[in-house]
Write a protein that holds these residues in place. Structure first.
Motif, short mmCIF file in Angstrom:
data_model
loop_
_atom_site.label_atom_id
_atom_site.label_comp_id
_atom_site.label_asym_id
_atom_site.label_seq_id
_atom_site.Cartn_x
_atom_site.Cartn_y
_atom_site.Cartn_z
N VAL A 207 66.09 11.16 50.68
CA VAL A 207 65.59 12.54 50.69
C VAL A 207 66.71 13.52 50.39
CG1 VAL A 207 64.50 14.31 52.12
CG2 VAL A 207 63.74 11.94 52.29
N LEU A 208 67.88 13.28 50.97
CA LEU A 208 69.02 14.15 50.72
C LEU A 208 69.48 14.07 49.27
CD1 LEU A 208 71.02 16.11 52.09
CD2 LEU A 208 72.48 14.15 52.58
N ALA A 209 69.43 12.86 48.69
CA ALA A 209 69.83 12.70 47.30
C ALA A 209 68.86 13.37 46.34
CB ALA A 209 69.95 11.21 46.96
N ASN A 210 67.66 13.68 46.80
CA ASN A 210 66.67 14.38 45.98
C ASN A 210 66.85 15.90 46.02
OD1 ASN A 210 64.34 14.09 44.24
ND2 ASN A 210 63.10 14.95 45.89
N ASP A 211 68.03 16.33 46.53
CA ASP A 211 68.38 17.76 46.61
C ASP A 211 67.45 18.53 47.55
OD1 ASP A 211 70.48 17.39 44.84
OD2 ASP A 211 69.25 17.83 43.09
N PHE A 300 49.45 17.56 37.19
CA PHE A 300 50.62 17.33 38.04
C PHE A 300 50.65 15.85 38.41
CE2 PHE A 300 52.64 17.02 42.27
CZ PHE A 300 53.90 17.43 41.90
N ASP A 301 51.76 15.24 38.15
CA ASP A 301 51.97 13.84 38.50
C ASP A 301 53.09 13.78 39.53
OD1 ASP A 301 52.01 11.13 38.70
OD2 ASP A 301 53.02 10.79 36.78
N TYR A 302 52.70 13.64 40.81
CA TYR A 302 53.70 13.60 41.87
C TYR A 302 54.15 12.17 42.17
CZ TYR A 302 49.51 12.39 44.56
OH TYR A 302 48.37 11.79 45.00
N ARG A 303 53.63 11.19 41.45
CA ARG A 303 54.03 9.80 41.68
C ARG A 303 55.17 9.41 40.74
NH1 ARG A 303 48.49 9.90 41.15
NH2 ARG A 303 47.29 9.62 43.06
N LYS A 304 56.22 10.21 40.76
CA LYS A 304 57.35 9.95 39.87
C LYS A 304 58.41 9.06 40.50
CE LYS A 304 56.80 14.37 37.47
NZ LYS A 304 57.44 15.65 37.10
N SER A 305 58.39 8.92 41.81
CA SER A 305 59.40 8.13 42.51
C SER A 305 58.76 6.87 43.09
CB SER A 305 60.03 8.96 43.64
OG SER A 305 60.93 8.18 44.39
N LYS A 306 59.59 5.85 43.27
CA LYS A 306 59.12 4.62 43.89
C LYS A 306 59.01 4.76 45.41
CE LYS A 306 61.12 1.67 40.31
NZ LYS A 306 62.05 0.56 40.02
N GLN A 307 59.65 5.79 45.95
CA GLN A 307 59.62 6.02 47.39
C GLN A 307 58.48 6.98 47.73
OE1 GLN A 307 61.57 4.33 49.40
NE2 GLN A 307 62.70 3.39 47.70
N SER A 308 57.64 6.55 48.66
CA SER A 308 56.47 7.37 49.02
C SER A 308 56.88 8.68 49.68
CB SER A 308 55.57 6.57 49.96
OG SER A 308 56.27 6.21 51.14
N ILE A 309 58.00 8.69 50.42
CA ILE A 309 58.42 9.91 51.11
C ILE A 309 58.78 11.00 50.10
CG2 ILE A 309 60.80 9.09 51.32
CD1 ILE A 309 58.83 11.26 53.83
N ILE A 310 59.40 10.62 48.98
CA ILE A 310 59.75 11.60 47.94
C ILE A 310 58.48 12.15 47.29
CG2 ILE A 310 61.01 11.98 45.80
CD1 ILE A 310 62.79 11.48 48.20
N ASN A 311 57.52 11.26 47.03
CA ASN A 311 56.25 11.71 46.45
C ASN A 311 55.48 12.62 47.39
OD1 ASN A 311 56.74 10.18 44.13
ND2 ASN A 311 55.77 8.36 44.99
N ASP A 312 55.55 12.36 48.68
CA ASP A 312 54.87 13.22 49.66
C ASP A 312 55.47 14.62 49.67
OD1 ASP A 312 53.22 11.14 50.35
OD2 ASP A 312 54.37 10.54 52.11
N ILE A 313 56.79 14.70 49.58
CA ILE A 313 57.45 16.01 49.56
C ILE A 313 57.09 16.78 48.30
CG2 ILE A 313 59.69 17.18 49.51
CD1 ILE A 313 60.80 14.91 51.21
N GLU A 314 57.13 16.11 47.14
CA GLU A 314 56.80 16.78 45.88
C GLU A 314 55.33 17.22 45.87
OE1 GLU A 314 58.82 17.66 43.66
OE2 GLU A 314 60.62 16.61 44.33
#
Length: 571
Positions: A207-211, A300-314
């Motif tokens: 999450v931190l690496a995703n700025d 909008f395509d929020y499924r850009k990351s393999k990690q579900s937590i990143i997709n939930d934030i986006e």
């Protein structure tokens, strides 16, 4: 009496003979002396100052009588006092040490008993066990069982001894096995805990690496320490009531984190949000009925990351922007109620020139892909005629909200003054008003041009020469070539009409009409100016012009009547 004789002497020592039944009180230990004093005194409850004084006087009188018969031995007084003080301090130290030993042994015995009964009566054990031991020893860690010996009482001692030895070895083996299992279980638990912690911090690092902006907080459910994430647009200039805060809750079973939006940082509460997005529709009038001729698509395509937590934030960030946009549109629509703009539930309806534009907030259902892609609406070319226009309107609204964020951010970065504070508190976004205003301005231009052409056609047979010139958005045309694409949305539109008429007497009548609006963008303001020239040469040289009329209007009927009267008089 027999020949056997015995002697009793009160002297402690007579040469080599020591009486074993008489003890020297000065050589007794403190733990032996105290019981003898208790036996002699019985009780210290009735001891008073007077009784002690009488006892001391009696002892001094008896000692004086003895000293009268026995020659006195000179002993230095200071040495005697020092020996007595040393003996007293020594006995006092031994007494305190023995008392501490006794208290310690008593507490250990009490702790032992408390631990022993903790498996049967835990509440009683907790009330009697020492605080120090309760911190480091589990209450049910000590237990006991009764060993019964079966068999006849006639068994010999060797058999009993062998049986006791076997039982003891069995207990030792069982204890060793139990301790081994406990250590193995503790090792497995520690290993699982390490794996959970590693998984948790790896996800936090993702999450931190995703700025993303992280902050410390407390879990409102159990008040445990936790980490939160800011997914809102507060740092970008947004002043929306939802700040976009969420809790990254740790799963104690797996160590993974989950995304949970909260209300605010001070009074944090987990909220269940309903995701909504904005859809724009255009309905055109056909044979007296309004038919759907276009609508925007959910993009909008929020499924850009393999990690579900990143997709939930986006995903949460996208729908927060949609919610903020619709909130600002509702605020502006309330100011436009008198200009064919209405609000019905979660829908804004704009009526302009036989066309209805609907801006609606729709609940997002990711399972209904056909509805999101307008599958049922795009059944013919005519029903999807204005799809691109709807998508452009939606993109424009979103861009204008971003511009408003940028404007607020610049105000925050400026030196605080009374002017900047006033702007921060009184600035309202220009999103819907410029859109409606420019559309109405285009309609006003068309109506004004129709009026002028109608008047020219009406008096055409009586006019020698006519010329109509239209300049749209003259306030933007005078700018440089590097025009801000949003300048049209933040400045009031200004367009001009110039109508030149020549009658049979070669007189020239110049009609200048300026169409504009105010800060609301939707009002109609018309400035009329009529100038008359006596000759064509004066008109070409722009000299000797007479100002015939200069008025302002806010209605097309009024200006049409005024122009009709003015041209008729000129003709």
């Amino acid at each position: 009496m027999t020949d056997r004789q015995f002697n009793i002497d009160l002297e402690l020592n007579q040469g080599d003979h020591i009486d074993p039944f008489i003890q020297d009180e000065d050589k007794l230990k403190l733990e032996e002396l105290i019981p003898r004093i208790l036996i002699e005194r019985k009780s210290f409850l009735n001891v008073t100052e007077d009784s002690l004084r009488k006892e001391i006087d009696n002892e001094e009188a008896s000692e004086a009588a003895v000293e009268a018969d026995v020659p006195a031995i000179e002993v230095p007084l200071e040495e005697e006092e020092e020996d007595q003080q040393e003996v007293f301090n020594k006995q006092k130290f031994e007494l305190s040490k023995n008392i501490n030993y006794a208290l310690n042994e008593t507490q250990l015995s009490l702790d032992f008993v408390s631990l022993l009964i903790s498996s049967v009566k835990p509440n009683l054990a907790k009330s009697t066990i020492s605080p120090h031991l309760s911190k480091f020893v589990k209450p049910t860690s000590l237990n006991s069982d009764r060993l019964g010996q079966e068999g006849n009482e006639d068994n010999n001692a060797a058999a009993n001894g062998q049986q006791n030895s076997n039982v003891g070895q069995g207990w030792k083996l069982q204890s060793l096995n139990k301790i081994t299992d406990l250590f193995r279980e503790a090792s497995v638990n520690l290993n699982d805990q390490v794996i959970k912690e590693r998984r948790y911090w790896n996800m936090i690092n993702l999450v931190l690496a995703n700025d993303e902006a992280l902050f410390r907080m407390r879990d409102p459910e159990n008040n445990a320490r936790a980490i939160g994430v800011k997914y809102g647009y507060g740092d970008s200039g947004s002043n929306f009531h939802d700040q976009g805060l969420a809790l990254l809750r740790k799963d104690n079973q797996t160590g993974e984190i989950s995304f949970h939006p909260i209300t605010s940082l001070n009074n944090a509460k987990i909220v269940g949000k309903i995701n909504k997005f904005i859809r724009v529709k255009i309905l055109s009038q056909i044979d007296g009925d309004y038919m759907l001729t276009g609508q925007s698509v959910f993009q909008f395509d929020y499924r850009k990351s393999k990690q579900s937590i990143i997709n939930d934030i986006e995903k949460a960030r996208f729908f927060l922007f949609e919610e903020d946009l619709f909130y600002q549109l509702i605020r502006e629509a309330k100011l436009l109620i008198n200009y064919n703009v209405s609000i019905i539930s979660n829908k804004i309806i704009i009526e302009i020139n036989n066309t209805i534009i609907e801006i609606e907030s729709i609940v997002y259902d990711e399972l209904n892909e056909e509805d999101l892609e307008n599958y049922y609406q795009n059944i013919s070319e005519y029903s999807s005629l204005n799809n691109k226009k709807c998508q452009l309107i939606l993109n424009y609204l979103k861009l204008m909200l971003c511009c408003y964020y940028k404007y607020n951010l610049k105000l925050k970065q400026k030196v605080p003054t009374s002017l900047t504070k006033w702007k921060q508190n009184n600035s309202h976004p220009l999103i819907l008003r410029p859109l409606v205003g420019n559309m109405r301005h285009e309609l006003n231009l068309s109506n004004m041009e129709s009026i002028l052409k109608g008047l020219v056609s009406k008096f055409g047979d009586k006019l020698k020469k006519t010329k109509l010139n239209v300049d749209k958005f003259t306030n933007l045309a005078t700018r440089s070539k590097k025009l801000n694409p949003f300048q049209k949305s933040i400045e009031k539109p200004v367009s001009k009409f110039a109508l030149v008429l020549e009658n049979g007497a070669s007189n020239i009548l110049v009609v200048n009409v300026t169409l504009t609006t105010n800060e609301l963008f939707v009002n109609l303001i018309i400035h009329l100016k009529i100038i008359r020239f006596s000759t064509v040469q004066d008109f070409e040289n722009n000299v000797n012009g007479v100002n015939v009329l200069q008025l302002g209007f806010s209605d097309f009927n009024e200006i049409e009547e005024c122009l009709d009267w003015s041209i008729q008089n000129f003709v």
